[in-house]
Design an enzyme around this catalytic site. Structure first.
Site, short mmCIF file in Angstrom:
data_model
loop_
_atom_site.label_atom_id
_atom_site.label_comp_id
_atom_site.label_asym_id
_atom_site.label_seq_id
_atom_site.Cartn_x
_atom_site.Cartn_y
_atom_site.Cartn_z
N TYR A 42 1.46 26.98 -55.42
CA TYR A 42 2.15 27.93 -56.31
C TYR A 42 2.71 29.10 -55.52
CZ TYR A 42 0.57 25.23 -60.26
OH TYR A 42 0.40 24.23 -61.15
N TYR B 254 -6.60 22.80 -68.04
CA TYR B 254 -5.88 22.50 -66.78
C TYR B 254 -6.33 21.13 -66.30
CZ TYR B 254 -4.11 22.36 -62.10
OH TYR B 254 -3.46 21.94 -60.97
N ASP C 167 -12.64 15.51 -68.19
CA ASP C 167 -12.13 15.88 -66.87
C ASP C 167 -13.19 16.77 -66.21
OD1 ASP C 167 -10.94 16.92 -64.64
OD2 ASP C 167 -9.06 17.49 -65.63
N LYS D 125 -12.64 17.13 -56.56
CA LYS D 125 -13.04 18.39 -55.89
C LYS D 125 -14.33 18.27 -55.04
CE LYS D 125 -10.16 21.72 -58.04
NZ LYS D 125 -9.50 21.64 -59.34
C1 LIG Z 1 -8.29 20.90 -59.74
C2 LIG Z 1 -8.31 20.18 -61.01
C3 LIG Z 1 -7.49 19.04 -61.22
C4 LIG Z 1 -6.49 18.57 -60.20
O1 LIG Z 1 -7.06 18.15 -59.01
P1 LIG Z 1 -6.15 18.10 -57.67
O2 LIG Z 1 -7.08 17.49 -56.66
O3 LIG Z 1 -5.77 19.51 -57.37
O4 LIG Z 1 -4.98 17.24 -57.97
C5 LIG Z 1 -7.61 18.39 -62.42
N1 LIG Z 1 -8.49 18.80 -63.38
C6 LIG Z 1 -9.28 19.87 -63.20
C7 LIG Z 1 -10.23 20.25 -64.28
C8 LIG Z 1 -9.22 20.60 -62.02
O5 LIG Z 1 -9.99 21.69 -61.88
#
Ligand SMILES: *Cc1c(COP(=O)(O)O)cnc(C)c1O
Length: 440
Positions: free
Chosen positions: A29, A157, A258, A287
């Site tokens: 960003y 997100y 997620d 992550k």
């Molecule tokens: C960081 C994140 C993503 C995206 O992961 P990237 O490895 O940056 O593509 C998707 N969902 C959540 C909840 C996240 O925190």
């Protein structure tokens, strides 16, 4: 020795690196014409990031939720070195290998018991794309191809690729910029904040009314369980999550959890769905999965989802990244998970939670602070007014702290082995910087 002489002694061309960087390299960003301050990192160790001028910063970000055991961990280093000697990569089509199998065994064993199939992806956003495609292919395979839209909540997100982006908060994600090329989905009101807030009938009214009208068009709900991360660092109750799951069942849609930010202990449970004892149909991980060493993600699904897809028109699940199941990443992920489970991670996360509350809690009384909230190894200070990165980042660095605030949010998610003393330095330094900025 002056600052710049010191810098030249450790990295002769740090200034040249920065100059090229600003001229040619995008950052997350970032603006090409008005870049925010950028610092050259020399190395990292434990809880510290060392800059090219020799300055050591205590890292409150865990490199965006990833670094749970600290940097440069001997066990993770050894796992990577060992794997390098047999293969760093080999294609996953028609081949398999020990690191991938061992990792998937762990993931199947640790995640909710209904999740039995693992798709290894190369980043969090890709894991979300995979989850969305799974949900849509699942519905089509059972003769419900009209069920192809996604329901989600505001302030979420889920990543930056097109599919993932289309499920992020429409305002934060500036959906209007991409409106002509992006799928449009359904957004229910954001979850009401507060881990312990009792559920009211009103809380789910918006999701219910969307489902009542549109359930025949909706394949799945996607949600970050308990903690909405990049969409505002908002915490909501287990009761709300359970009630949403019940709604998914009532209206015959899948639930995608997620857990890319929350997975592997961050919220005080191994996975945030465990707070509610919810079994999602599909779960995304990423992550912290490799302990912050390299990019890897995973999408797990139930046997029902997997077999239904496989009996559908395509006969296969339609996705296959080049670097799927990368052995180097899988080997480090295995070691990171073993390390996590061997240590008393839950006590460590509780210790951090107590410490963050003790150190950040008193800031609540400052007039320029709107809220302080802590859950597991996550601490959030919400300011009354947005703060500019150009102001706050250099001030934090001068104080010896690495944080990456956005908007009104100054937040931290340290590695689980950060000591009490280091936590004190981190929180007190942050408080000092906030007070100084407020006074200026
Ligand atoms: C960081 C994140 C993503 C995206 O992961 P990237 O490895 O940056 O593509 C998707 N969902 C959540 C909840 C996240 O925190």
């Amino acid at each position: 020795m002056t600052n710049s002489a010191n810098r030249f002694s450790t990295l002769p061309d740090a200034d040249a690196l920065l100059e090229f960087d600003q001229r040619h390299i995008w950052h997350p960003y970032s603006s090409a014409t008005n870049p925010t301050p950028t610092f050259v990192v020399e190395r990292c160790e434990g809880s510290y990031i060392e800059l090219s001028d020799g300055k050591k910063l205590i890292d409150g970000m865990g490199s965006w939720w990833c670094t749970i055991h600290g940097y440069n961990h001997p066990r993770l280093n050894a796992a990577a070195e060992k794997q390098l000697k047999s293969m760093s990569h080999v294609m996953f089509g028609g081949l398999t290998h020990r690191p991938a199998v061992e990792l998937c065994q762990k993931l199947v064993a640790l995640t909710p018991s209904n999740l039995e199939r693992v798709f290894l992806a190369d980043s969090g956003s890709v894991a979300v794309e995979v989850a969305l495609k799974m949900a849509i292919q699942y519905q089509a395979s059972r003769g419900k191809s009209n069920k192809a839209k996604i329901l989600t909540v505001r302030r979420g997100y889920h990543g930056d690729t097109f599919g993932a982006m289309s499920t992020c908060d429409p305002i934060n994600g500036m959906h209007h910029l991409f409106a002509r090329s992006m799928p449009t989905h359904f957004f229910a009101d954001e979850p009401p904040m507060g881990i312990d807030r009792p559920l009211t009938p009103h809380d789910l009214a918006s999701a219910r009314s969307i489902l009542e009208v549109h359930h025949k068009e909706i394949a799945a709900l996607i949600i970050e369980p308990i903690v909405q991360g990049a969409g505002g660092m908002r915490f909501y109750s287990a009761e709300y999550l359970s009630a949403l799951k019940a709604l998914c069942e009532e209206f015959d849609i899948l639930m995608i959890a997620d857990e890319i930010a929350t997975g592997f202990g961050r919220t005080g449970q191994l996975f945030a769905v465990n707070h509610a004892d919810v079994q999602p149909d599909i779960m995304c991980l990423g992550k912290a999965i490799t302990g912050g060493y390299m990019t890897l993600a995973a999408t797990l699904c139930s046997e029902e989802v997997a077999t239904t897809i496989s009996q559908g028109e395509a006969g296969v699940f339609m996705h296959g990244p080049t670097f799927m199941g990368n052995p180097l990443a899988c080997a480090v992920a295995c070691e990171s998970i073993e390390l996590l489970l061997e240590t008393d991670w839950q006590s460590n996360v509780t210790r951090i939670e107590t410490k963050l509350e003790e150190l950040l809690g008193p800031l609540r009384s400052a007039e320029y602070i709107a809220d302080v909230r802590v859950l597991g190894a996550i601490g959030v200070v919400e300011l009354e007014n947005s703060v500019s990165l150009n102001d706050i980042q250099p001030a934090l660095v001068a104080e010896g702290i690495w944080l990456r605030p956005f908007g009104k949010l100054v937040y931290m998610m340290p590695p689980f082995n950060m000591s009490d003393e280091e936590l004190s330095i981190l929180c007190k330094g942050t408080a000092n910087v906030l007070e100084k900025l407020h006074k200026n």
